[in-house]
Each structure stands twice: as C-alpha cells, then as structure tokens.
Design an enzyme around this catalytic site. Structure first.
Site, PDB file in Angstrom:
ATOM      1  N   THR A 188       0.830  -1.220   0.000  1.00  0.00           N
ATOM      2  CA  THR A 188       0.000   0.000   0.000  1.00  0.00           C
ATOM      3  C   THR A 188       0.859   1.262   0.000  1.00  0.00           C
ATOM      4  OG1 THR A 188      -1.693  -1.198   1.243  1.00  0.00           O
ATOM      5  CG2 THR A 188      -1.839   1.196   1.255  1.00  0.00           C
ATOM      6  N   LYS A 238       6.600   2.980  11.592  1.00  0.00           N
ATOM      7  CA  LYS A 238       6.458   3.594  12.922  1.00  0.00           C
ATOM      8  C   LYS A 238       7.140   2.789  14.017  1.00  0.00           C
ATOM      9  CE  LYS A 238       2.283   1.905  11.589  1.00  0.00           C
ATOM     10  NZ  LYS A 238       1.102   2.195  10.844  1.00  0.00           N
ATOM     11  N   GLU A 258       7.717  11.278   8.312  1.00  0.00           N
ATOM     12  CA  GLU A 258       6.381  11.870   8.410  1.00  0.00           C
ATOM     13  C   GLU A 258       5.283  10.831   8.172  1.00  0.00           C
ATOM     14  OE1 GLU A 258       5.728  15.517   8.994  1.00  0.00           O
ATOM     15  OE2 GLU A 258       4.143  14.182   9.661  1.00  0.00           O
ATOM     16  N   GLY A 298      -0.686   9.576   8.508  1.00  0.00           N
ATOM     17  CA  GLY A 298      -0.883   9.550   7.052  1.00  0.00           C
ATOM     18  C   GLY A 298      -0.480  10.864   6.417  1.00  0.00           C
ATOM     19  N   GLY A 320      -7.111  -1.479   2.582  1.00  0.00           N
ATOM     20  CA  GLY A 320      -5.669  -1.431   2.846  1.00  0.00           C
ATOM     21  C   GLY A 320      -5.292  -0.573   4.042  1.00  0.00           C
ATOM     22  N   GLU A 373      -3.355  -2.939   9.630  1.00  0.00           N
ATOM     23  CA  GLU A 373      -2.015  -3.525   9.726  1.00  0.00           C
ATOM     24  C   GLU A 373      -2.066  -5.023   9.413  1.00  0.00           C
ATOM     25  OE1 GLU A 373       0.870  -1.628  10.666  1.00  0.00           O
ATOM     26  OE2 GLU A 373      -0.648  -0.142  10.214  1.00  0.00           O
ATOM     27  N   ASP A 400      -0.905   0.405  17.562  1.00  0.00           N
ATOM     28  CA  ASP A 400      -0.534   1.298  16.456  1.00  0.00           C
ATOM     29  C   ASP A 400      -0.638   2.780  16.854  1.00  0.00           C
ATOM     30  OD1 ASP A 400      -0.257   1.711  13.302  1.00  0.00           O
ATOM     31  OD2 ASP A 400      -1.935   2.925  13.992  1.00  0.00           O
ATOM     32  N   LYS A 413       2.471   5.640  17.436  1.00  0.00           N
ATOM     33  CA  LYS A 413       2.473   6.964  16.800  1.00  0.00           C
ATOM     34  C   LYS A 413       2.555   8.068  17.853  1.00  0.00           C
ATOM     35  CE  LYS A 413      -0.177   5.340  12.808  1.00  0.00           C
ATOM     36  NZ  LYS A 413      -1.538   5.007  12.368  1.00  0.00           N
ATOM     37  N   GLY A 443      -3.974   4.542   4.130  1.00  0.00           N
ATOM     38  CA  GLY A 443      -4.276   4.203   2.739  1.00  0.00           C
ATOM     39  C   GLY A 443      -3.138   4.594   1.815  1.00  0.00           C
TER      40      GLY A 443
HETATM   41  N1  HSE Z   1      -3.110   0.735  10.301  1.00  0.00           N
HETATM   42  C1  HSE Z   1      -2.786   2.120  10.259  1.00  0.00           C
HETATM   43  C2  HSE Z   1      -4.039   2.915  10.527  1.00  0.00           C
HETATM   44  C3  HSE Z   1      -2.212   2.469   8.925  1.00  0.00           C
HETATM   45  O1  HSE Z   1      -5.115   2.349  10.406  1.00  0.00           O
HETATM   46  O2  HSE Z   1      -3.962   4.087  10.859  1.00  0.00           O
HETATM   47  C4  HSE Z   1      -1.654   3.862   8.848  1.00  0.00           C
HETATM   48  O3  HSE Z   1      -0.640   4.057   9.780  1.00  0.00           O
END
Ligand code: HSE
Length: 395
Positions: free
Chosen positions: A13, A96, A113, A118, A170, A173, A184, A188, A285
């Site tokens: 992706t 990340k 970044e 995103g 997409g 994870e 996740d 971040k 995405g």
């Molecule tokens: N799995 C992550 C999310 C992808 O849904 O934010 C982007 O970092």
C-alpha cells in the site's frame, strides 16, 4: 541539477502510493533507480522496472542517494537503516515501529512523516510551528479503527463488517490487533511525544485500552445522547510528567473529533501559551501514506531536517478519573462504603462511577497506573473483570 536516485523498498500500500505520488509529482527531480520487494515472482501492475529481492545490494549501489522504506518490517528495516547511515544516504520511512525504537535524534538524514497520521504533516508541524513548546496533544491517530467506528455509528454496520471493508481498503495492519488493541496509535503517540515534548516514551509509558466491540444497546445509547466514540491518543505535560494514553472516548456530536470520519486522522494541540489548534487529513491508505513519503523527500531537498536534540526519559503518570464500560450485571445496590474503603485500603484508588443504563453498571479503580474494572458479584466479592466494551476513559 542532478536528479536524486531513489531505492524504493516495498511495493504494498505505502510503496505503491509513494510510486504513484512520484509519477504524478516528482519525475523531474527524482529518479527511481530500483525497487526491492519480498516476493520477486508477484506481478505488479504499473511498475516500470523489474523489482529485485536483494534489498541490501540495491541500498549499497553507489548510485543510490535516497532509500524510501515502505515495508513495515522492523527487523530488516533496522539493518537497512544502518546501511544508509554508513552510506550517508537519506532514509525516508513509514515504519512507525522502527522509528519508535530508535533511541534518539541526531541523524539529519532521517525523515518519517509517513509513520504518523498519514497525509497529516504532524511531525513537521510539531518541529516548526510551536517555538514556545506544546503542553498537550490529542489525536485520532488510527485510520482503521476510525473507519470502523464510522461504519458502525453512521451506517449501522457490525464491528466485523466495518473491519472487513477497512481491510479491503488497505488501512489495517498485517497484524490487525495492532489497530484494534491500540498498539498502532500508541506507537504513533510515542513518536509525536519526541517532537512535541522532546521526551522518549517507552511502550509501557502509554496506558493503552483496546477498542472492544459495541452492541446494539451501546450504539442506541450513544446515538440517543448525541455522542460519538473516538479512539483517542492523548499526551499531556502535567507538572513535568507526561500523562499518555490511548483509549476510546465519548465526545459530543458537535466536537471536532466527532467530525473526523472514515480513515481520517486529526490532531488537536494546545501550546504552552494556551492557544489551541486542530489539524485533520486522511490518515491511512495508499495515497495519504505515499504522499507523506514523497513530501519528506521534497522537504529534505528544500533543506528541512528534524532538530538535533537529546531526548529526556518520560516520567509518566497515567491517572484515570473515569472509565465507562458495559458490564452484564448491576452491582450498585451492593456497593457500600465499606466495600469501597476495603478497596482503598488494598491500594486501589477509587474513581468516579458512572452508569448509563439502568441494567448496566461499572466501576473503575486504578492500581499502579493500571486501570482495572471490578464488578461486585452477589457476595460483594471483588473480581478482576474484562469489560465487554470500554466506551470511554477520561483522565
Ligand atoms: N493501520 C494504520 C491505521 C495504517 O489504520 O492508521 C496507517 O498508519
């Protein structure tokens, strides 16, 4: 001017998103010298050159100026990153977990970044826009779960159907638990804390509460009360300590976070002077992640670097004031002053109790910075209880 030569690692992706952003915006200034992938046999539509599986040979090709890493593979990415340090190449990554593991700043040839938010240029914003510092940062940092919440509460889908479509798009994870259990967004948040506060948080410094399912009763209650659930990551400075958490929270329908829909991410910041800011963009995405990777390349070409700074260790204090969960039993009648006292004597702090439906009840207590939910059964016994769903946690 000589075009910069890029080695692109990964064509999933994020990698494809980067490739398409480059095709649209960057062919005049950047050249894709090579692409490395895990599976060399797979057919990749639209890719103009043959991909290699020998990542290190590609990175060590003396023609390569920039390595764009878009795999999510932490172990190997560390090796590739180290090779780029030796080769004095720029390393741009969406990884990340890799970034959160790096011990500090100093490498002026590293940008990430795409690892947070995103398309939201939140790392660059934190680096450049708050000269007096930041006192708190709150954000919807996970696109998948926000997408699922939107499907449930706007379209009436089930949790599982929402997850299924998020996967197809997409956003999710490879290990979906990272999204659903909060790993996740917590990762971040840890990255953002470096830039917001100059503080390095370890995984254990963030209190993380999973996003559990919602049943019809929850959904009805939330709608009737003009509320929305958002999975919010928060970090705030409190007397030199950081309070950091990821938790589902109930927000009013008119709250800016309630208007963050689908895979969007958003961050609200309060600076040291008390001024507040709100930023929103697509958070997951192909295109948002690819654009973020590409924008790093552009920013670096224009001289942008992360500040060199020594990161302080976190002194964290996850203090919880309220937890709202759904439980199967109502224990309020059995909740006596003695019971609560005995809990406090046992080292538990007692926080506000809130019930939202007559047949449902809950209580939140915290010990050693960990939130637990206890249910008093018929004999007023105390038992650790895994809530059926956590609707909201406030600090
Ligand atoms: N799995 C992550 C999310 C992808 O849904 O934010 C982007 O970092």
């Amino acid at each position: 001017m000589k075009k910069l030569n890029i080695a692109l690692i990964g064509f999933g992706t994020a990698g494809r998103g980067f490739y398409e952003a480059w095709q649209q915006l960057g062919t005049a200034r950047f050249n894709i010298h090579g692409v490395a992938v895990k599976n060399g046999e797979k057919k990749r539509n639209g890719l103009h050159l043959e991909a290699t599986t020998d990542v290190l040979s590609l990175i060590n090709d003396p023609a390569v100026d920039v390595v764009v890493e878009a795999t999510g593979n932490v172990k190997d990415a560390k090796i590739w990153y180290e090779a780029t340090i030796k080769n004095r190449q720029l390393f741009v990554t969406a990884n990340k977990q890799l970034v959160a593991q790096l011990s500090g700043f100093g490498n002026q040839n590293l940008l990430y970044e795409a690892s947070c938010g995103g398309a939201l240029p939140i790392v660059r914003l934190l680096e450049t826009c708050f000269p007096h510092g930041v006192s708190s940062i709150r954000g919807v940092l996970n696109g998948s779960t926000n997408y699922i919440l939107t499907r449930i509460f706007v379209d009436g889908f089930s949790f599982n159907d929402g997850l299924l479509i998020a996967k197809e798009a997409g956003f999710v994870e490879a290990d979906e638990r990272l999204d659903l259990d909060g790993g996740d967004p917590a990762t971040k948040l840890r990255i953002l804390c470096r830039h917001a506060f100059g503080i390095r948080l370890l995984a254990d410094d963030v209190a993380v509460f999973p996003l559990l399912g919602f049943n019809d009763v929850d959904v009805k209650f939330i709608r009737r009360n003009k509320l929305a659930v958002r999975y919010i990551a928060t970090a705030a400075l409190d007397e030199g300590k950081i309070v950091a958490r990821v938790a589902p929270e109930l927000v009013a329908e008119e709250h800016p976070f309630a208007k963050v829909l689908n895979e969007e991410n958003a961050v609200s910041i309060i600076d040291k002077g008390g001024e507040s800011y709100f930023f929103k963009a697509k958070g997951a995405g192909k295109q948002p992640t690819g654009t973020a990777l590409f924008n790093d390349l552009e920013a670096w070409s224009q001289g942008f670097r992360y500040k060199k700074r020594k990161l302080a260790k976190a002194k964290s204090s996850p203090e919880i004031s309220e937890v709202i969960v759904r439980t199967a039993v109502d224990f309020r009648d059995q909740l006596t002053a003695e019971t609560i006292e005995s809990w406090i004597e046992g080292g538990f702090r007692f926080y506000r109790l809130r019930c939202y439906l007559h047949e449902l009840a809950h209580i939140a207590v915290v010990k050693s910075g960990e939130a637990c939910v206890f249910v008093v059964g018929k004999e007023v016994s105390r038992q650790r209880f895994k809530p059926e769903s956590v609707l909201s946690i406030e600090y």
